[in-house]
Motif scaffolding. Structure first.
Motif, short mmCIF file in Angstrom:
data_model
loop_
_atom_site.label_atom_id
_atom_site.label_comp_id
_atom_site.label_asym_id
_atom_site.label_seq_id
_atom_site.Cartn_x
_atom_site.Cartn_y
_atom_site.Cartn_z
N UNK A 172 0.83 -1.20 0.00
CA UNK A 172 0.00 0.00 0.00
C UNK A 172 0.86 1.25 0.00
N UNK A 173 0.24 2.34 -0.40
CA UNK A 173 0.88 3.65 -0.39
C UNK A 173 0.38 4.35 0.86
N UNK A 174 1.29 4.76 1.73
CA UNK A 174 0.90 5.39 2.99
C UNK A 174 1.48 6.79 3.11
N UNK A 175 0.78 7.60 3.88
CA UNK A 175 1.32 8.86 4.35
C UNK A 175 1.67 8.66 5.82
N UNK A 176 2.79 9.19 6.22
CA UNK A 176 3.26 9.03 7.59
C UNK A 176 3.00 10.31 8.36
N UNK B 243 13.72 9.75 0.08
CA UNK B 243 13.56 9.35 -1.32
C UNK B 243 12.63 10.29 -2.04
N UNK B 244 11.58 9.76 -2.63
CA UNK B 244 10.59 10.58 -3.35
C UNK B 244 9.52 11.14 -2.42
N UNK B 245 9.54 10.74 -1.17
CA UNK B 245 8.49 11.11 -0.23
C UNK B 245 8.93 12.22 0.71
N UNK B 246 7.92 12.99 1.18
CA UNK B 246 8.14 14.01 2.19
C UNK B 246 7.33 13.67 3.42
N UNK B 247 7.93 13.85 4.58
CA UNK B 247 7.21 13.68 5.84
C UNK B 247 7.14 15.06 6.49
N UNK C 212 7.99 7.88 19.17
CA UNK C 212 7.48 6.59 19.62
C UNK C 212 6.11 6.24 19.06
N UNK C 213 5.55 7.07 18.19
CA UNK C 213 4.22 6.76 17.70
C UNK C 213 4.02 7.35 16.30
N UNK C 214 3.97 6.49 15.30
CA UNK C 214 3.67 6.93 13.94
C UNK C 214 2.24 6.54 13.59
N UNK C 215 1.57 7.41 12.87
CA UNK C 215 0.26 7.10 12.31
C UNK C 215 0.45 6.90 10.81
N UNK C 216 -0.05 5.80 10.30
CA UNK C 216 0.15 5.42 8.90
C UNK C 216 -1.20 5.43 8.19
N UNK C 217 -1.37 6.35 7.25
CA UNK C 217 -2.64 6.53 6.55
C UNK C 217 -2.54 5.98 5.14
N UNK C 218 -3.39 5.00 4.83
CA UNK C 218 -3.44 4.43 3.49
C UNK C 218 -4.04 5.46 2.55
N UNK C 219 -3.32 5.85 1.50
CA UNK C 219 -3.83 6.85 0.56
C UNK C 219 -4.89 6.27 -0.37
#
Length: 127
Positions: free
Chosen positions: A38-42, A89-93, A116-123
Motif C-alpha cells: 500500500x501507499x501510505x502517508x506518515x 527518497x521521493x516522499x516528504x514527511x 514513539x508513535x507513527x500514524x500510517x494513513x493508506x492513501x
C-alpha cells in the motif's frame, strides 16, 4: 511511501517494510492483511524542538523501529513556520515543530529524529 505490511498486531498496529527499512505504526485505512502493498502517508504525532534534530553522519534515508522507538533519517527539504519537511527518497514527511527557533540551519542537512508513535494513513492509491 510504498510499503508492504509484514505483521499485524494489537488494534491496527502494523509492522511494514519500505525501501528505507522496517518500522511500525498505527494503520488507518481499508482492510489490512499481511503482504498487502500500500501507499501510505506518515504522520509523526509529536511536536519537535530544534534540539530533537541531530545532524546525521549517515547521508542516506532510513526509517527503522527498534524497541518501540522509531528513528528517521532524512534530508531537511523545506521549513515553514511550524512545519519542517523531511525528504525520504521521493516522499516528504511533514514534522510539526515549535516555532521561534533557528531551524534554517538544518536546511539541506541529513538529520536524525526519534519518536514513539507513527500514524500510517493508506492513501488508497494502490487499492
Amino acid at each position: 511511501m510504498i510499503v508492504t505490511i509484514n505483521k499485524l498486531y494489537d488494534k491496527n498496529q502494523i509492522i511494514v517494510s519500505s525501501p528505507f527499512g522496517c518500522f511500525s505504526g498505527k494503520y488507518h485505512g481499508s482492510v489490512i492483511f499481511v503482504n498487502k502493498v500500500c501507499d501510505i502517508e506518515i504522520d509523526v504525532s509529536k511536536v519537535f524542538t530544534l534540539e530533537d534534530f541531530l545532524i546525521s553522519e549517515n547521508n542516506s534515508y532510513s526509517i527503522v523501529t527498534l524497541n518501540g522507538l522509531t528513528r528517521i533519517i532524512g534530508c531537511v527539504e523545506e521549513i515553514d513556520t511550524d512545519v519542517l519537511y523531511l525528504r525520504l527518497g521521493l516522499d516528504l514527511i511533514a514534522v510539526e515543530i515549535l516555532p521561534n527557533a533557528n531551524y534554517q540551519k538544518l536546511l539541506g542537512a541529513y538529520v536524525s529524529l526519534s519518536c514513539d508513535n507513527l500514524l500510517l494513513y493508506d492513501t488508497g492509491v494502490l487499492a
